[in-house]
Design an enzyme around this catalytic site. Structure first.
Site, mmCIF file in Angstrom:
data_model
loop_
_atom_site.group_PDB
_atom_site.id
_atom_site.type_symbol
_atom_site.label_atom_id
_atom_site.label_comp_id
_atom_site.label_asym_id
_atom_site.label_seq_id
_atom_site.Cartn_x
_atom_site.Cartn_y
_atom_site.Cartn_z
ATOM 1 C CB ALA A 168 53.259 49.237 76.211
ATOM 2 C CG ASP A 169 57.861 51.777 72.752
ATOM 3 O OD1 ASP A 169 57.750 51.441 71.553
ATOM 4 O OD2 ASP A 169 58.499 52.783 73.109
ATOM 5 C CG LEU A 170 59.685 44.188 71.811
ATOM 6 C CD1 LEU A 170 60.639 44.165 73.004
ATOM 7 C CD2 LEU A 170 59.110 42.794 71.558
ATOM 8 C CG ASN B 229 62.601 50.331 74.814
ATOM 9 O OD1 ASN B 229 63.376 51.187 75.235
ATOM 10 N ND2 ASN B 229 61.335 50.591 74.510
ATOM 11 N NE ARG C 201 55.713 50.029 70.044
ATOM 12 C CZ ARG C 201 54.760 50.908 69.816
ATOM 13 N NH1 ARG C 201 53.638 50.534 69.215
ATOM 14 N NH2 ARG C 201 54.901 52.174 70.179
#
Length: 253
Positions: free
Chosen positions: A178-180, A184, A217
């Protein structure tokens, strides 16, 4: 996502003034004998809990000298306009929808698939009325640097193609992150890559649309941390990352 299995254990507890809050701790009973609600309170750890700098909206602490080794404690916070109403309260939709439980189970599933992720230790929630707070305790990866930090140094020394291969491995297993972003993706001293922060992530059938969103993203995040470098230079680096990704994807493993 993996459902409740025989190795999971739930410990209920009460919290807050007068015990108004009702909570539970989820953990792997093959790894822990019991869990303590105080684990999820940074104040209970005293000086051993050190706030993590650059941890997004905050709410994360490094905790050393625990019986489980070096750990990271993270509270689930809200951002944007929702944070003006409550920074850490989430709408209760049932225990199976608790964010910390979902991430705990996802981490365990990714670990079972031999993917490089931190080991989850325990997850908790405390419910009061229609809302709840949540937290997770997991293994701390030592001696690691983020892709964002590495790209801010010598971009020529960044393992771009390795990063592409790393992401492709997760995508092959169906992990929709969901938040690459560049913060991270981590590398340890041996050059091994890791992915972290799987809140709201999920397992899906591999498909072009969500894989493309993940990669876009990641590219946007690299552009945000480019410093004095031009967009063209960053896009050249990302093209190397994408070549590594495509080669790994074509291998089918």
């Amino acid at each position: 996502m993996a459902m409740f299995d025989a190795t999971e254990s739930l410990t209920p507890f009460r919290a807050g003034p007068g015990g108004r809050g009702v909570g539970s701790i989820l953990f792997d009973q093959t790894q822990l004998r019991q869990a303590d609600p105080r684990w999820f309170d940074p104040e209970a750890w005293g000086p051993r809990a050190v706030p993590v700098s650059g941890s997004g909206r905050g709410g994360a602490w490094f905790i050393d000298d625990t019986s489980n080794g070096p750990c990271v404690l993270r509270h689930y916070l809200r951002g944007g306009m929702a944070a003006a109403v409550s920074r850490d309260r989430h709408l209760w939709r049932g225990a199976d929808r608790v964010r910390s439980f979902a991430e705990f189970r996802l981490l365990r599933e990714l670990g079972r698939r031999k993917l490089p992720v931190p080991q989850p230790i325990a997850a908790s929630y405390v419910r009061e009325g229609p809302t709840y707070r949540a937290a997770i305790l997991m293994e701390r990866l030592l001696g690691v640097r983020s892709l964002a930090d590495m790209a801010g140094g010598d971009p020529g020394a960044v393992p771009w193609e390795d990063t592409g291969r790393l992401v492709a491995r997760f995508h092959r297993e169906g992990l929709d992150h969901a938040d690459l972003n560049a913060h991270n993706v981590l590398y340890d001293d041996s050059g091994r890559g890791w992915l972290i922060d799987f809140d709201r992530s999920r397992m899906q059938i591999p498909a072009t649309a969500w894989r493309s969103r993940n990669l876009a993203r990641l590219e946007r995040s690299l552009l945000k941390v480019r410093g004095t470098r031009s967009e063209a230079e960053v896009r050249e680096d990302f093209a190397r990352l994408r070549r590594g990704y495509d080669k790994q994807w074509e291998r089918g493993i």
